[in-house]
Scaffold this motif. Structure first.
Motif, PDB file in Angstrom:
ATOM      1  N   CYS A  71     127.126 -29.898  49.560  1.00  8.67           N
ATOM      2  CA  CYS A  71     126.062 -29.263  48.549  1.00  8.67           C
ATOM      3  C   CYS A  71     125.777 -27.694  48.838  1.00  8.67           C
ATOM      4  N   PRO A  72     125.527 -26.963  47.771  1.00  7.66           N
ATOM      5  CA  PRO A  72     124.979 -25.643  47.991  1.00  7.66           C
ATOM      6  C   PRO A  72     123.732 -25.772  48.962  1.00  7.66           C
ATOM      7  N   MET A  73     123.425 -24.728  49.746  1.00 11.38           N
ATOM      8  CA  MET A  73     122.516 -25.073  50.593  1.00 11.38           C
ATOM      9  C   MET A  73     121.017 -25.175  50.160  1.00 11.38           C
ATOM     10  N   THR A  74     120.769 -24.788  48.745  1.00  7.37           N
ATOM     11  CA  THR A  74     119.409 -24.906  48.300  1.00  7.37           C
ATOM     12  C   THR A  74     119.389 -26.358  47.486  1.00  7.37           C
ATOM     13  N   GLU A  75     120.104 -26.964  47.078  1.00  8.39           N
ATOM     14  CA  GLU A  75     120.222 -28.007  46.216  1.00  8.39           C
ATOM     15  C   GLU A  75     120.336 -29.409  47.331  1.00  8.39           C
ATOM     16  N   PRO A  76     119.402 -30.005  47.003  1.00  6.38           N
ATOM     17  CA  PRO A  76     119.049 -31.569  47.760  1.00  6.38           C
ATOM     18  C   PRO A  76     120.294 -31.909  48.097  1.00  6.38           C
ATOM     19  N   ILE A  77     120.333 -32.784  49.135  1.00  9.92           N
ATOM     20  CA  ILE A  77     121.697 -33.649  49.587  1.00  9.92           C
ATOM     21  C   ILE A  77     121.549 -34.638  48.507  1.00  9.92           C
ATOM     22  N   ILE A  78     122.854 -35.036  48.276  1.00  8.34           N
ATOM     23  CA  ILE A  78     122.698 -36.412  47.344  1.00  8.34           C
ATOM     24  C   ILE A  78     123.231 -37.509  48.300  1.00  8.34           C
ATOM     25  N   GLY A 116     117.263 -28.441  51.081  1.00  9.76           N
ATOM     26  CA  GLY A 116     116.936 -28.787  49.949  1.00  9.76           C
ATOM     27  C   GLY A 116     115.509 -29.707  49.730  1.00  9.76           C
ATOM     28  N   VAL A 117     114.969 -29.727  51.154  1.00 10.67           N
ATOM     29  CA  VAL A 117     113.665 -30.540  50.939  1.00 10.67           C
ATOM     30  C   VAL A 117     112.595 -29.971  50.390  1.00 10.67           C
ATOM     31  N   PHE A 166     123.910 -43.314  46.763  1.00  6.48           N
ATOM     32  CA  PHE A 166     123.791 -43.860  45.541  1.00  6.48           C
ATOM     33  C   PHE A 166     123.162 -42.715  44.403  1.00  6.48           C
ATOM     34  N   GLN A 167     123.937 -41.473  44.708  1.00  3.40           N
ATOM     35  CA  GLN A 167     123.397 -40.291  43.948  1.00  3.40           C
ATOM     36  C   GLN A 167     121.942 -40.071  43.652  1.00  3.40           C
ATOM     37  N   ARG A 168     121.292 -40.386  44.672  1.00  2.37           N
ATOM     38  CA  ARG A 168     120.053 -39.971  44.575  1.00  2.37           C
ATOM     39  C   ARG A 168     119.733 -38.797  45.629  1.00  2.37           C
ATOM     40  N   ALA A 169     119.010 -37.825  44.975  1.00  2.00           N
ATOM     41  CA  ALA A 169     118.841 -36.378  45.667  1.00  2.00           C
ATOM     42  C   ALA A 169     117.407 -36.448  46.554  1.00  2.00           C
ATOM     43  N   ILE A 170     117.842 -36.241  47.819  1.00  2.00           N
ATOM     44  CA  ILE A 170     116.975 -36.377  48.759  1.00  2.00           C
ATOM     45  C   ILE A 170     116.001 -35.074  49.058  1.00  2.00           C
ATOM     46  N   SER A 171     114.943 -35.042  48.431  1.00  4.88           N
ATOM     47  CA  SER A 171     114.073 -33.812  48.490  1.00  4.88           C
ATOM     48  C   SER A 171     112.633 -33.876  49.030  1.00  4.88           C
ATOM     49  N   TYR A 172     112.544 -35.049  49.763  1.00  5.50           N
ATOM     50  CA  TYR A 172     111.213 -35.439  50.415  1.00  5.50           C
ATOM     51  C   TYR A 172     111.407 -35.786  51.874  1.00  5.50           C
ATOM     52  N   LEU A 173     110.786 -35.175  52.688  1.00  4.43           N
ATOM     53  CA  LEU A 173     110.621 -35.695  54.062  1.00  4.43           C
ATOM     54  C   LEU A 173     109.372 -36.054  54.222  1.00  4.43           C
TER      55      LEU A 173
END
Ligand SMILES: Nc1nc2c(ncn2[C@@H]2O[C@H](COP(=O)(O)OP(=O)(O)OP(=O)(O)O)[C@@H](O)[C@H]2O)c(=O)[nH]1
Ligand SMILES: C[S@@+](CC[C@H](N)C(=O)[O-])C[C@H]1O[C@@H](n2cnc3c(N)ncnc32)[C@H](O)[C@@H]1O
Ligand code: SF4
Ligand code: SF4
Length: 343
Positions: A7-14, A69-70, A17-24
């Motif tokens: 992934c590009p550095m600023t995009e959340p990791i997918i 990406g968080v 199951f195609q869910r973007a991980i933007s929350y820690l």
């Protein structure tokens, strides 16, 4: 085979199951000044303090997640505000809010230390807090938290609101315990302009003598009870969080339901959890985890191995939890306590 994650550095990791991980969700301590009956046993063995990541290490971990990406960081525990010098960490995170990389810095707390820390949290850039409160009855509060005192928490709520923090109350629905308080809690929150979210109790950790199955009260039943008195309108599903909301038409108040058991929300999951020792848990309801500490400690000054370890771990995120009360096990179906990852 899970797909590759380039992934590009600023995009959340997918995740797989195609869910973007933007929350820690970060647990900064496993210790707590309460012993809630659904969360901990009365006698707990805590980690030796030297096992914990230092505040500097927590900062480096979080900064790396933010680079990956968080956008939302929730501090939890144990009780996050009992960790010594934790405000230094909050103030450090403010730079990510200023840069715009971090959209929200927040915490979940039992409220016992809010009177002391609310103003400082606001100064660090926290805008809202979730406070856990299951009952407004002093005697019941002392019983459910074992060590807590209600007036101290109520003063904490006042301090949080005086500091300009938006407050949401979290109440765990417990059969035979707070069934009779659904209206009082709703009115209490409405009068103070606080949101209220109910949570189904999850079967995690050995609680000593507490009966897990006996504690469980489905939020379908709670909702039905509310609907006997109020007109409830379902609000559109919010994919940013686990709660589904209804509006009480008579008062305009919003009530949330977190229903991992009766209606799971794993499909839209956007989160991972890190413990205070640097273990990354991919799901609240599973044991899958990755130890990020070696990548952190063996490579001072070089975050590339840590980034790689985080990507690899998220590549193993499971589809969802396996909680199930129908198996009628009174012990935790996930062996760790909720306080290990902070809920
Ligand atoms: N099963 C499950 N339960 C969750 C998850 N996230 C939160 N919860 C439960 O909901 C409780 C309350 O969560 P909070 O810490 O208030 O966080 P939140 O509901 O994500 O917070 P908001 O940002 O206000 O939506 C947690 O302690 C858990 O018991 C999740 O991903 N899965
Ligand atoms: C583990 S606590 C940590 C943060 C803080 N000490 C607090 O109580 O808010 C986070 C949340 O988990 C919830 N919780 C703890 N054990 C739970 C369980 N077995 N099932 C559902 N929620 C639980 C608590 O009510 C609280 O809202
Ligand atoms: S729910 Fe929070 S306050 Fe209660 S024992 Fe667990 S960590 Fe402590
Ligand atoms: S149970 Fe696991 S997959 Fe489901 S929402 Fe919670 S963390 Fe995500």
């Amino acid at each position: 085979m899970p797909p590759q994650y380039l992934c590009p550095m600023t995009e959340p990791i997918i995740d797989p199951f195609q869910r973007a991980i933007s929350y820690l969700r970060l647990s900064v301590t496993d210790r707590c000044d309460f012993r809630c009956v659904y969360c901990m046993a009365e006698n707990m063995t805590f980690l030796p303090k030297k096992e914990l990541l230092t505040l500097e290490e927590l900062d480096r971990m979080c900064s790396t997640f933010i680079r990956l990406g968080v956008e939302k960081l929730r501090i939890t525990g144990g009780e996050p505000l009992v960790r010594r010098d934790i405000m230094t960490f909050f103030h450090g995170m403010r730079r990510h809010l200023y840069s715009g990389a971090l959209k929200e810095l927040t915490l979940t707390t039992n409220g016992s230390q809010l009177e002391r820390f609310a103003a400082d949290l606001a100064a660090a850039g926290v805008r809202r807090v979730n406070v856990s409160l299951d009952t407004l009855d002093e005697e019941k509060f002392a019983r459910v938290t074992r060590w807590g005192r209600l007036p101290q928490v109520l003063r904490g709520l006042d301090a949080a609101q005086a500091a300009g923090l938006k407050v949401k109350l979290n109440a765990v629905a417990l059969k035979g315990f707070n069934e009779d308080e659904i209206f009082t809690l709703a009115e209490f929150c409405a009068a103070r302009d606080m949101d209220l979210t109910w949570i189904e109790v999850m079967p995690m950790g050995d609680l000593g003598n507490e009966d897990r199955v006996g504690q469980y009260w489905s939020l379908n039943d709670l909702r039905a009870k509310l609907a006997e008195t109020y007109r409830l309108t379902d609000l559109p599903e919010n994919t940013g969080g686990p709660a589904r909301y209804v509006r009480i038409e008579e008062t305009g108040q919003k009530i949330g339901f977190i229903t991992p058991l009766s209606h799971n929300f794993c499909e839209s999951c956007n989160r991972v959890r890190m413990t205070c020792t640097g273990e990354l848990y991919m799901c609240l309801g599973q044991e899958d985890r990755a130890d990020l500490r070696p990548a952190l400690r063996n490579h001072p000054g070089n975050d590339a191995p840590l980034e790689e370890a985080i990507r690899a771990a998220i590549g193993l995120k499971p589809e969802g939890h396996d909680f199930d009360y129908s198996r009628q096990r009174a012990d935790g179906q996930v062996s760790r306590h909720m306080s290990h990852t902070g809920g």
